[in-house]
Design a protein around this motif. Structure first.
Motif, PDB file in Angstrom:
ATOM      1  N   LEU A 182       3.728  18.454 -36.713  1.00  0.00           N
ATOM      2  CA  LEU A 182       3.118  17.958 -35.476  1.00  0.00           C
ATOM      3  C   LEU A 182       1.604  18.029 -35.620  1.00  0.00           C
ATOM      4  CD1 LEU A 182       5.222  19.666 -32.620  1.00  0.00           C
ATOM      5  CD2 LEU A 182       5.365  17.318 -33.455  1.00  0.00           C
ATOM      6  N   ASN A 183       0.913  16.910 -35.431  1.00  0.00           N
ATOM      7  CA  ASN A 183      -0.561  16.939 -35.363  1.00  0.00           C
ATOM      8  C   ASN A 183      -0.963  16.906 -33.889  1.00  0.00           C
ATOM      9  OD1 ASN A 183      -0.416  16.786 -38.058  1.00  0.00           O
ATOM     10  ND2 ASN A 183      -1.457  14.787 -38.278  1.00  0.00           N
ATOM     11  N   PRO A 184      -1.305  18.048 -33.327  1.00  0.00           N
ATOM     12  CA  PRO A 184      -1.651  18.040 -31.906  1.00  0.00           C
ATOM     13  C   PRO A 184      -2.911  17.234 -31.640  1.00  0.00           C
ATOM     14  CG  PRO A 184      -2.136  20.184 -32.901  1.00  0.00           C
ATOM     15  CD  PRO A 184      -1.428  19.378 -33.950  1.00  0.00           C
ATOM     16  N   LEU A 185      -2.977  16.647 -30.443  1.00  0.00           N
ATOM     17  CA  LEU A 185      -4.153  15.859 -30.058  1.00  0.00           C
ATOM     18  C   LEU A 185      -5.184  16.724 -29.325  1.00  0.00           C
ATOM     19  CD1 LEU A 185      -2.341  13.380 -30.771  1.00  0.00           C
ATOM     20  CD2 LEU A 185      -3.262  12.264 -28.729  1.00  0.00           C
ATOM     21  N   ASP A 186      -6.421  16.230 -29.315  1.00  0.00           N
ATOM     22  CA  ASP A 186      -7.473  16.824 -28.477  1.00  0.00           C
ATOM     23  C   ASP A 186      -7.645  18.319 -28.781  1.00  0.00           C
ATOM     24  OD1 ASP A 186      -9.367  16.148 -26.568  1.00  0.00           O
ATOM     25  OD2 ASP A 186      -8.130  16.814 -24.885  1.00  0.00           O
ATOM     26  N   ASP A 187      -7.688  19.143 -27.746  1.00  0.00           N
ATOM     27  CA  ASP A 187      -7.891  20.591 -27.997  1.00  0.00           C
ATOM     28  C   ASP A 187      -6.567  21.344 -27.922  1.00  0.00           C
ATOM     29  OD1 ASP A 187      -7.352  20.387 -25.337  1.00  0.00           O
ATOM     30  OD2 ASP A 187      -8.908  21.782 -24.677  1.00  0.00           O
ATOM     31  N   ARG A 188      -5.483  20.664 -28.320  1.00  0.00           N
ATOM     32  CA  ARG A 188      -4.172  21.322 -28.248  1.00  0.00           C
ATOM     33  C   ARG A 188      -3.908  22.143 -29.515  1.00  0.00           C
ATOM     34  NH1 ARG A 188      -2.846  16.761 -24.942  1.00  0.00           N
ATOM     35  NH2 ARG A 188      -1.806  17.450 -23.012  1.00  0.00           N
ATOM     36  N   VAL A 189      -3.068  23.132 -29.367  1.00  0.00           N
ATOM     37  CA  VAL A 189      -2.733  24.052 -30.464  1.00  0.00           C
ATOM     38  C   VAL A 189      -1.219  24.268 -30.476  1.00  0.00           C
ATOM     39  CG1 VAL A 189      -3.065  26.412 -31.366  1.00  0.00           C
ATOM     40  CG2 VAL A 189      -4.953  25.235 -30.186  1.00  0.00           C
ATOM     41  N   VAL A 190      -0.597  24.147 -31.645  1.00  0.00           N
ATOM     42  CA  VAL A 190       0.839  24.427 -31.758  1.00  0.00           C
ATOM     43  C   VAL A 190       1.001  25.867 -32.245  1.00  0.00           C
ATOM     44  CG1 VAL A 190       3.033  23.767 -32.834  1.00  0.00           C
ATOM     45  CG2 VAL A 190       1.288  22.013 -32.359  1.00  0.00           C
ATOM     46  N   VAL A 191       1.752  26.676 -31.482  1.00  0.00           N
ATOM     47  CA  VAL A 191       1.981  28.067 -31.911  1.00  0.00           C
ATOM     48  C   VAL A 191       3.479  28.346 -31.994  1.00  0.00           C
ATOM     49  CG1 VAL A 191      -0.161  28.967 -30.932  1.00  0.00           C
ATOM     50  CG2 VAL A 191       1.946  29.004 -29.556  1.00  0.00           C
TER      51      VAL A 191
END
Lengths: 96, 96, 96, 96, 96, 96, 96
Positions: free
Chosen positions: D3-12
């Motif tokens: 997953l390439n998160p958009l904007d200032d999102r973070v995958v945890v």
């Protein structure tokens, strides 16, 4: 004893809302918000802009103004009933 | 022991609301928000602007001010009842 | 094990609210929001400005601060009860 | 599959909230919002500033972070339970 | 017949949420908001900045994306069920 | 008699929502907000930016557009039912 | 006696909403908000921009305008029923 309002605040002395006036202002007594009339007693330095400068208030001492009835804070000073408003509470200057 | 307020906060020592005062301030006891009177004890560095600079608070230690009754946080320090306000809670400086 | 807070967040270790203290802070137990006292354990890089720069947090490790009781997130680290606040939750630094 | 998160999102990838841990983090089970712990799997390009530039996210892949429990969106990828957060949901980095 | 979305809007063709997929995305059917998967059909010119310039949308035609289920507006074009989203409704790009 | 919309407003003449159309637009009659179709009749000078300049509206007279059903104000002019929308109510241009 | 409106305010004299008019404006009496028609009597200096400059109001004295019925404040001056609106309450100029 005087009040120096801060920021873009304005001190006004409300005039009793005359039903019919020589000056021609009749404030309709519809249930809706009836604007009030009053005289400017003191003005603050004006709204702070992001640049750090102030934008002077666009009314001055002695001006007659029309303002939203429910805005501001009531206070009595030396026996006079005054209101401390924000400039944005003032609708218009009454001229002539 | 002193409080150094942060940002655009101001520490004031509220004065009991005299009904009628030599100084002329009578705070109408209408149910509506009655402003309070008090003396400035300490001021913060001022509001942060987008430029990163601070805009100094427009009141200073020792000033007498009028502020909205319901703003701020109450705290007792060394036996004195103090209030920590935001600059925008302060309506006006009382002069003379 | 340490916490590096992000943005303008501050980690504090709350001090139990002493009713009366040598240091003079008495937190009135009025129903209203009683501010809390605590020591700064760690600070973030500061608030992001539109310019992309950060404005450093105005308190540092070891400072004693006063903050709104209901702000922040509680967490226990290595047996200590800590709170992660935003800088804007902090009312003042306690000095002397 | 990533997953390439958009904007200032973070995958945890959230770590089960250990009551007591070697690492020292105990998440108090007060009814209030208990922060969660997790490992950063991917970060977005960062928040868009008015200048049109992006401010890079201040955590990176592999960092251990603490975040508000109720933020973000849950999703399962390749059998792992992940959360997609905003950077502002992250309270702090856990170091050491 | 094509749709040219305005501003930072994106037209996507939602893919039925497969419970378990070769690609590895399983959308947990928790009551909470389940993100949806879909393919980008068209993108707008991007968000307007105060400078008057546009910041291009960070996904393009043909990209597979993950988006919040409850965002956007549904519409059927030439027999296909499409959704018109804002860029901020899109959580991440699905790669590989 | 013509309407010159102000700011970023757009006057459109809504087209009755055909269930199935040669042009391919079928507006699903789900209870949720069904977008409407219409032709642009007039556009305003565009949104005011902080610089004082206007950003031209991104649709023009004669364009076919898709817009949120519940936005705008209805008015009848010379027997035609028109709607005055904000540019942000318009989802997309319909081309071909 | 005249009113000088402040900021981006506009004084209009509402025209009774004719059901069918030579000029072609019929205000549908749907329960929804029916816009009103009126003539501009006076305009303020315009909205204050962050630069400290004002953006002139885009309507002038004598213009016929269409405005949202529920905006503004009613007042009677010299026997005429007037409304003090914000520029953003005005939907369009009526030309020809």
């Amino acid at each position: 004893m005087t009040l120096n309002p801060l920021d873009d605040r304005v001190v006004v002395e409300p005039v009793e809302a005359e039903e019919t006036t020589a000056g021609g202002i009749v404030l309709p007594d519809a249930a809706k918000e009836k604007p009030q009339r009053g005289k400017v007693v003191a003005v603050g330095p004006g709204r702070l802009l992001e640049s750090g400068e102030r934008c002077p208030v666009s009314v001055g001492e002695g001006d007659e103004v029309l303002f939203g009835k429910y805005g501001g804070t009531e206070i009595e000073v030396d026996g006079s009933e005054l209101k401390i408003l924000r400039e944005s509470d003032i609708l218009a200057k009454i001229v002539g």
